[in-house]
Scaffold this motif. Sequence first.
Motif, PDB file in Angstrom:
ATOM      1  N   ASP A 214      35.303  71.092  52.703  1.00 55.88           N
ATOM      2  CA  ASP A 214      34.027  70.368  52.771  1.00 55.88           C
ATOM      3  C   ASP A 214      33.933  69.220  51.778  1.00 55.88           C
ATOM      4  N   ARG A 215      35.096  68.780  51.218  1.00 52.39           N
ATOM      5  CA  ARG A 215      35.110  67.660  50.280  1.00 52.39           C
ATOM      6  C   ARG A 215      35.974  66.545  50.860  1.00 52.39           C
ATOM      7  N   PHE A 216      35.538  65.314  50.685  1.00 53.81           N
ATOM      8  CA  PHE A 216      36.247  64.174  51.274  1.00 53.81           C
ATOM      9  C   PHE A 216      36.500  63.111  50.221  1.00 53.81           C
ATOM     10  N   CYS A 217      37.609  62.411  50.380  1.00 57.21           N
ATOM     11  CA  CYS A 217      37.934  61.267  49.530  1.00 57.21           C
ATOM     12  C   CYS A 217      38.273  60.082  50.426  1.00 57.21           C
ATOM     13  N   TYR A 218      37.526  58.992  50.293  1.00 64.04           N
ATOM     14  CA  TYR A 218      37.802  57.787  51.075  1.00 64.04           C
ATOM     15  C   TYR A 218      39.096  57.147  50.573  1.00 64.04           C
ATOM     16  N   PRO A 219      40.090  56.937  51.429  1.00 62.63           N
ATOM     17  CA  PRO A 219      41.293  56.226  50.974  1.00 62.63           C
ATOM     18  C   PRO A 219      40.921  54.865  50.394  1.00 62.63           C
ATOM     19  N   PHE A 220      41.459  54.579  49.224  1.00 63.59           N
ATOM     20  CA  PHE A 220      41.181  53.331  48.507  1.00 63.59           C
ATOM     21  C   PHE A 220      39.715  53.213  48.091  1.00 63.59           C
ATOM     22  N   GLY A 221      38.949  54.266  48.299  1.00 64.03           N
ATOM     23  CA  GLY A 221      37.534  54.243  47.959  1.00 64.03           C
ATOM     24  C   GLY A 221      36.685  53.398  48.876  1.00 64.03           C
ATOM     25  N   ARG A 222      37.230  52.996  50.040  1.00 62.06           N
ATOM     26  CA  ARG A 222      36.549  52.046  50.912  1.00 62.06           C
ATOM     27  C   ARG A 222      35.953  52.759  52.128  1.00 62.06           C
ATOM     28  N   HIS A 235      31.228  67.074  56.030  1.00 65.78           N
ATOM     29  CA  HIS A 235      31.595  67.486  54.685  1.00 65.78           C
ATOM     30  C   HIS A 235      30.347  67.593  53.809  1.00 65.78           C
ATOM     31  N   ALA A 236      30.488  68.241  52.663  1.00 58.56           N
ATOM     32  CA  ALA A 236      29.359  68.438  51.758  1.00 58.56           C
ATOM     33  C   ALA A 236      29.247  67.359  50.695  1.00 58.56           C
ATOM     34  N   MET A 237      30.345  66.604  50.455  1.00 61.15           N
ATOM     35  CA  MET A 237      30.343  65.565  49.421  1.00 61.15           C
ATOM     36  C   MET A 237      31.565  64.686  49.609  1.00 61.15           C
ATOM     37  N   ALA A 238      31.551  63.510  48.975  1.00 59.76           N
ATOM     38  CA  ALA A 238      32.686  62.598  49.079  1.00 59.76           C
ATOM     39  C   ALA A 238      32.782  61.754  47.822  1.00 59.76           C
ATOM     40  N   VAL A 239      34.023  61.464  47.422  1.00 61.72           N
ATOM     41  CA  VAL A 239      34.264  60.636  46.243  1.00 61.72           C
ATOM     42  C   VAL A 239      34.818  59.281  46.668  1.00 61.72           C
ATOM     43  N   THR A 240      34.577  58.297  45.828  1.00 62.48           N
ATOM     44  CA  THR A 240      35.045  56.939  46.058  1.00 62.48           C
ATOM     45  C   THR A 240      35.992  56.543  44.933  1.00 62.48           C
ATOM     46  N   SER A 241      36.333  55.260  44.880  1.00 64.81           N
ATOM     47  CA  SER A 241      37.079  54.707  43.747  1.00 64.81           C
ATOM     48  C   SER A 241      36.188  53.825  42.882  1.00 64.81           C
ATOM     49  N   ARG A 242      34.895  53.827  43.171  1.00 65.82           N
ATOM     50  CA  ARG A 242      33.963  53.041  42.358  1.00 65.82           C
ATOM     51  C   ARG A 242      33.899  53.643  40.967  1.00 65.82           C
ATOM     52  N   PRO A 243      34.114  52.851  39.918  1.00 70.49           N
ATOM     53  CA  PRO A 243      34.088  53.403  38.565  1.00 70.49           C
ATOM     54  C   PRO A 243      32.681  53.752  38.124  1.00 70.49           C
ATOM     55  N   GLY A 244      32.567  54.837  37.374  1.00 67.58           N
ATOM     56  CA  GLY A 244      31.271  55.229  36.850  1.00 67.58           C
ATOM     57  C   GLY A 244      31.187  56.718  36.622  1.00 67.58           C
ATOM     58  N   VAL A 245      30.023  57.163  36.146  1.00 69.78           N
ATOM     59  CA  VAL A 245      29.770  58.575  35.897  1.00 69.78           C
ATOM     60  C   VAL A 245      28.688  59.055  36.858  1.00 69.78           C
ATOM     61  N   VAL A 246      28.448  60.359  36.851  1.00 69.41           N
ATOM     62  CA  VAL A 246      27.530  60.973  37.811  1.00 69.41           C
ATOM     63  C   VAL A 246      26.230  61.337  37.100  1.00 69.41           C
ATOM     64  N   GLU A 255      20.838  62.809  47.717  1.00 69.53           N
ATOM     65  CA  GLU A 255      21.655  63.161  48.876  1.00 69.53           C
ATOM     66  C   GLU A 255      22.608  62.017  49.218  1.00 69.53           C
ATOM     67  N   ALA A 256      22.130  60.780  49.118  1.00 69.48           N
ATOM     68  CA  ALA A 256      23.003  59.629  49.388  1.00 69.48           C
ATOM     69  C   ALA A 256      24.124  59.549  48.366  1.00 69.48           C
ATOM     70  N   ASP A 257      23.827  59.861  47.099  1.00 70.90           N
ATOM     71  CA  ASP A 257      24.850  59.816  46.046  1.00 70.90           C
ATOM     72  C   ASP A 257      26.002  60.766  46.344  1.00 70.90           C
ATOM     73  N   ARG A 258      25.717  61.903  46.946  1.00 72.67           N
ATOM     74  CA  ARG A 258      26.728  62.936  47.189  1.00 72.67           C
ATOM     75  C   ARG A 258      27.904  62.416  48.013  1.00 72.67           C
ATOM     76  N   TYR A 259      27.672  61.363  48.792  1.00 73.96           N
ATOM     77  CA  TYR A 259      28.716  60.850  49.671  1.00 73.96           C
ATOM     78  C   TYR A 259      29.290  59.515  49.195  1.00 73.96           C
ATOM     79  N   ARG A 260      28.957  59.148  47.969  1.00 72.38           N
ATOM     80  CA  ARG A 260      29.495  57.928  47.359  1.00 72.38           C
ATOM     81  C   ARG A 260      29.721  58.173  45.864  1.00 72.38           C
ATOM     82  N   LEU A 261      30.283  59.295  45.504  1.00 75.50           N
ATOM     83  CA  LEU A 261      30.407  59.660  44.098  1.00 75.50           C
ATOM     84  C   LEU A 261      31.413  58.765  43.390  1.00 75.50           C
TER      85      LEU A 261
END
Length: 289
Positions: A214-222, A235-246, A255-261
């Motif tokens: 249930d976790r996803f990672c966008y290739p290249f963060g795109r 999925h329940a959440m997704a990570v990007t390549s955008r730099p930053g903290v949570v 809820e929107a943040d969960r898919y652009r972490l």
Amino acid sequence: MAERTLPRRAARAGFDVLERLDAATGFSRLYPDESNAILAYHAVGRPAGYGNVSVERFRRDVAYVTEHFEAADLPDVLESSGGKRVAFTFDDALDDFYEHALPVLREHRIPATLFVPVDFVGGGPDGYAYRFVRSPAEHASFNDPAAFADESVPDPAVMSWDRLREVAADPLVTVGTHSRTHLDLGRVRDAETLEREIVGARDELQARLGVDVDRFCYPFGRYTEEAVEAVRASHAMAVTSRPGVVGGAGRTVTEADRYRLPRVRAHGTERRVRWDLSGLRWRLTEYIE
């Protein structure tokens, strides 16, 4: 956004000074830090490059996190705990995760998320290996293998299904989806392609490994908005390549943040990564034009 901002060039120079000062004194850890963070790795034990760190460097990263923060599973960084949580993530499910990173994680009992590009498990499709060494930002035809037909690129060495099953059975490791063919989802809006690359990849992982995914990672963060919606539906959440903290600074994760972490890129210099882990660094970013 802060009312008063600094010119970008002056802010960058100031950040470099603060980064050096923090490396010498650790002053950022005195800041009341309400943010959590996600570290993003690719290869551990390969020559230096994008996303690659040495085994010795990885051990130092683990020591730093465990000494100063709480090493946590990925979903735990979405919640505030009164301290700072840091999650470890690894893109591409490379053999060297099994050979070099996993023994260190086991030694320190640290959870991690491993994102798998499904069609490359045990060896990828002919003509697609370029997707691990080329950047979609530099190639308008990135998703077309024919545009790279003249290139000779070695296989990325994604682990086999047998090895991946062993890893997925480890209680410290959670497997996530990293698409099917490691394409640039920032250029995909077609529903059929998104279904195959996101939902189909997840379904195959679940069927072959016998685990929930249930976790996803966008290739290249795109990603496109259509890609985000396809991930949200599966999925329940997704990570990007955008730099930053949570979270941080009193900000809850929506809820929107969960898919652009956002994540902290772990292949920078040690002092840069440690500075990037601090909530203070990102709080100060608000003062940049």
